[in-house]
Design a protein around this motif. Structure first.
Motif, mmCIF file in Angstrom:
data_model
loop_
_atom_site.group_PDB
_atom_site.id
_atom_site.type_symbol
_atom_site.label_atom_id
_atom_site.label_comp_id
_atom_site.label_asym_id
_atom_site.label_seq_id
_atom_site.Cartn_x
_atom_site.Cartn_y
_atom_site.Cartn_z
ATOM 1 N N GLU A 1 0.823 -1.201 0.000
ATOM 2 C CA GLU A 1 0.000 0.000 0.000
ATOM 3 C C GLU A 1 0.865 1.262 0.000
ATOM 4 N N LEU A 2 2.054 1.140 0.555
ATOM 5 C CA LEU A 2 2.925 2.302 0.698
ATOM 6 C C LEU A 2 3.544 2.723 -0.633
ATOM 7 N N PHE A 3 3.766 1.752 -1.521
ATOM 8 C CA PHE A 3 4.431 2.037 -2.787
ATOM 9 C C PHE A 3 3.575 1.539 -3.955
ATOM 10 N N PRO A 4 3.764 2.128 -5.152
ATOM 11 C CA PRO A 4 3.096 1.606 -6.352
ATOM 12 C C PRO A 4 3.470 0.144 -6.567
ATOM 13 N N ASP A 5 2.631 -0.573 -7.326
ATOM 14 C CA ASP A 5 2.751 -2.029 -7.447
ATOM 15 C C ASP A 5 4.165 -2.508 -7.716
ATOM 16 N N HIS A 6 4.772 -2.007 -8.791
ATOM 17 C CA HIS A 6 6.099 -2.495 -9.154
ATOM 18 C C HIS A 6 7.126 -2.136 -8.086
ATOM 19 N N HIS A 7 7.062 -0.905 -7.590
ATOM 20 C CA HIS A 7 8.027 -0.448 -6.602
ATOM 21 C C HIS A 7 7.853 -1.209 -5.291
ATOM 22 N N ALA A 8 6.629 -1.583 -4.966
ATOM 23 C CA ALA A 8 6.382 -2.371 -3.759
ATOM 24 C C ALA A 8 7.147 -3.685 -3.822
ATOM 25 N N ASP A 9 7.173 -4.305 -4.998
ATOM 26 C CA ASP A 9 7.923 -5.553 -5.169
ATOM 27 C C ASP A 9 9.424 -5.316 -4.968
ATOM 28 N N VAL A 10 9.911 -4.187 -5.465
ATOM 29 C CA VAL A 10 11.330 -3.853 -5.317
ATOM 30 C C VAL A 10 11.675 -3.656 -3.845
ATOM 31 N N VAL A 11 10.829 -2.897 -3.131
ATOM 32 C CA VAL A 11 11.084 -2.638 -1.707
ATOM 33 C C VAL A 11 10.996 -3.929 -0.901
ATOM 34 N N ALA A 12 10.005 -4.765 -1.208
ATOM 35 C CA ALA A 12 9.863 -6.046 -0.510
ATOM 36 C C ALA A 12 11.104 -6.907 -0.730
ATOM 37 N N GLU A 13 11.649 -6.881 -1.928
ATOM 38 C CA GLU A 13 12.857 -7.640 -2.215
ATOM 39 C C GLU A 13 14.049 -7.081 -1.445
ATOM 40 N N ARG A 14 14.104 -5.760 -1.317
ATOM 41 C CA ARG A 14 15.208 -5.158 -0.583
ATOM 42 C C ARG A 14 15.121 -5.478 0.910
ATOM 43 N N ILE A 15 13.909 -5.548 1.436
ATOM 44 C CA ILE A 15 13.741 -5.966 2.831
ATOM 45 C C ILE A 15 14.179 -7.411 2.998
ATOM 46 N N ALA A 16 13.855 -8.252 2.009
ATOM 47 C CA ALA A 16 14.276 -9.653 2.054
ATOM 48 C C ALA A 16 15.800 -9.757 2.042
ATOM 49 N N VAL A 17 16.469 -8.907 1.266
ATOM 50 C CA VAL A 17 17.929 -8.900 1.228
ATOM 51 C C VAL A 17 18.489 -8.496 2.586
ATOM 52 N N ARG A 18 17.861 -7.513 3.201
ATOM 53 C CA ARG A 18 18.302 -7.088 4.522
ATOM 54 C C ARG A 18 18.127 -8.205 5.547
ATOM 55 N N ILE A 19 17.026 -8.906 5.459
ATOM 56 C CA ILE A 19 16.784 -10.007 6.389
ATOM 57 C C ILE A 19 17.816 -11.111 6.197
ATOM 58 N N GLU A 20 18.177 -11.373 4.946
ATOM 59 C CA GLU A 20 19.203 -12.379 4.692
ATOM 60 C C GLU A 20 20.556 -11.927 5.246
ATOM 61 N N GLY A 21 20.850 -10.637 5.108
ATOM 62 C CA GLY A 21 22.083 -10.107 5.687
ATOM 63 C C GLY A 21 22.087 -10.225 7.198
ATOM 64 N N TYR A 22 20.946 -9.958 7.804
ATOM 65 C CA TYR A 22 20.787 -10.119 9.253
ATOM 66 C C TYR A 22 20.976 -11.582 9.642
ATOM 67 N N ARG A 23 20.364 -12.476 8.888
ATOM 68 C CA ARG A 23 20.470 -13.909 9.175
ATOM 69 C C ARG A 23 21.929 -14.360 9.171
ATOM 70 N N SER A 24 22.711 -13.829 8.244
ATOM 71 C CA SER A 24 24.097 -14.279 8.086
ATOM 72 C C SER A 24 24.971 -13.909 9.278
ATOM 73 N N MET A 25 24.576 -12.859 10.067
ATOM 74 C CA MET A 25 25.405 -12.471 11.197
ATOM 75 C C MET A 25 24.949 -13.118 12.506
ATOM 76 N N LEU A 26 23.856 -13.869 12.469
ATOM 77 C CA LEU A 26 23.372 -14.531 13.682
ATOM 78 C C LEU A 26 24.282 -15.698 14.065
ATOM 79 N N PRO A 27 24.441 -15.960 15.363
ATOM 80 C CA PRO A 27 25.152 -17.175 15.770
ATOM 81 C C PRO A 27 24.435 -18.405 15.219
ATOM 82 N N ASP A 28 25.146 -19.470 15.041
ATOM 83 C CA ASP A 28 24.571 -20.666 14.415
ATOM 84 C C ASP A 28 23.311 -21.149 15.133
ATOM 85 N N TYR A 29 23.329 -21.157 16.457
ATOM 86 C CA TYR A 29 22.178 -21.704 17.172
ATOM 87 C C TYR A 29 20.938 -20.823 17.029
ATOM 88 N N VAL A 30 21.137 -19.495 16.942
ATOM 89 C CA VAL A 30 19.996 -18.603 16.729
ATOM 90 C C VAL A 30 19.522 -18.707 15.282
#
Length: 446
Positions: free
Chosen positions: A227-256
């Motif tokens: 709702e915050l962004f136009p359709d195509h841009h919303a997909d881009v932003v959602a993908e960028r959030i997913a990239v950030r989450i993956e970056g966050y995941r990579s710095m977590l300790p193995d057990y977390v």
């Protein structure tokens, strides 16, 4: 030369200070423009809400006054509403500091002064007289000094593990509370214990026509990505959030990471939080476990600490890491999912963020409901918590030596707090006047 203890009472003269509204306006340039009117409205509501959002203003003032010369890791924004209840990873509820957006090394008394002055500002707003307000600020400093010096008799490991268990605290102070206060305290504790991802789902989510759980829309405070962004841009932003989450995941300790990997992203939204943080990018991400259990994460932008403009420090490569490392040092126990990440935002600018659970038993005091006696008790509690936080650092003995170097610490801090509350009242009035003139945008969201 380091300041003597009596010199800590010094407060800047109004005529020699930077314009507080100009400081806030400059700070707003790096934030989401459409949310700045919301921030201004929240800060203009009362002198206390102004104080909560004006860490940059106060830090500039503190930098212009004599200091102890004893630096430690600071919370950076240790006002009384930034203390509260939350769960440890072992599921024990404790009372501690809970906001570290501005954490950075600096003179230890800056945290004490910010805390003491917040009590004077809040006490005045509650209608307490000047004598009572000053006495409450004095209790902050007395408690801090008492518990800081007491830590000299503790081992390094005992200081590290010191914490205030909520149930033990209630038992300890219960005899000093009247019946109505005790009942309200117990009610607040129970409420905090039920603040978790499941409770957040009930408040922040809806079920769509296909039976899927989605984050609800309540613009501009809560707005789903699509709702915050136009359709195509919303997909881009959602993908960028997913990239950030993956970056966050990579710095977590193995057990977390093994725990985190049992959850899948369902939806995300921009969420406005707090007073001082309004306008910084803050995303919430709804995730579901394999049994359908929810997990709400918050990805919150970490900008340069206001302290770093006045105290030379070695910067972290990621401001989110600065927040996380400061929190882990000062907090008795930190969120299991605490971490950091970075990535490009909707405007193709790289932003640092830190990650935490949105809710995990979090609860804070209702300042307006406190009687003078209750606020006095709360002042002693916050002073103790701040001392325990500073005692976890390598600078503990230097702080203790300074506190023992002379008399009048509590008087100096309370004198400063009362004088600074006067400045804050004037600064709040200046913001209100700027809004009324139309110089500063404001949206009260009624």
């Amino acid at each position: 030369m380091p300041a003597t203890i009596p010199e800590l009472a010094a407060c800047p003269e109004p005529a020699g200070r930077a314009d507080p509204v100009r400081i806030l306006t400059a700070q707003a340039t790096s934030r989401v423009a459409e949310l700045i009117p919301v921030r201004n409205a929240r800060m203009a509501a009362t002198p206390f809400t102004f104080y909560r959002g004006a860490a940059a203003v106060m830090t500039a003032d503190l930098a212009a006054t004599p200091d102890s010369g004893v630096n430690t890791q600071l919370c950076g924004d240790a006002h009384l509403s930034n203390f509260g209840l939350f769960y440890t990873p072992e599921r024990r509820m404790i009372f501690d500091l809970n906001d570290f957006d501005e954490t950075s090394p600096g003179p230890f008394e800056w945290d004490v002064k910010r805390l003491a002055a917040s009590f004077v500002v809040a006490a005045r707003y509650n209608g307490y007289d000047a004598k009572t307000s000053r006495a409450i600020a004095r209790e902050v400093a007395k408690s801090y000094r008492k518990w800081m010096i007491a830590s000299a008799d503790q081992s390094t490991m005992d200081c590290w593990y010191a914490r205030i268990d909520a149930d033990e605290l209630l038992a300890e102070v219960g005899s000093t509370l009247d019946t109505s206060t005790a009942a309200r305290t117990v009610k607040g504790l129970r409420k905090a214990r039920h603040r978790n991802s499941l409770q957040a789902v009930g408040k922040l989510c809806v079920t769509d026509d296909e039976g899927n759980l989605r984050i609800r829309s309540d613009p501009p405070l809560l707005v789903p990505i699509d709702e915050l962004f136009p359709d195509h841009h919303a997909d881009v932003v959602a993908e960028r959030i997913a990239v950030r989450i993956e970056g966050y995941r990579s710095m977590l300790p193995d057990y977390v990471r093994a725990l985190f990997d049992q959850f899948t992203v369902v939806d995300s939204a921009r969420k406005v939080v707090g007073v001082g943080s309004v306008g910084t990018r803050s995303w919430i991400v709804l995730m579901r476990g394999r049994q359908g259990d929810p997990l709400f994460l918050q990805l919150k932008e970490a900008q340069r600490s206001v302290i770093m403009d006045h105290v030379p420090v070695q910067p972290y490569p990621n401001q989110g890491q600065r927040v996380v490392e400061g929190q882990r040092l000062l907090q008795a126990a930190s969120d299991l999912f605490l971490g950091w990440t970075s990535g490009f935002d909707e405007n193709d600018e790289n932003r640092d963020l830190y990650v935490r659970q949105l809710r995990d038993g979090k609860g804070s005091i209702v300042v307006e409901a406190l009687t003078p006696g209750e606020m006095n008790l709360y002042a002693r509690l916050c002073g103790r918590v701040l001392a325990q936080a500073h005692a976890r650092t390598a600078d503990r003995l230097a702080i203790i030596d300074y506190l023992r170097s002379g008399k009048g610490f509590a008087s100096a801090i309370s004198d400063f707090a009362a004088a600074y509350a006067d400045l804050n009242d004037a600064d709040h009035a200046a913001l209100v006047a700027a809004i009324e003139r139309g110089d500063v945008p404001s949206n009260e969201l009624r």
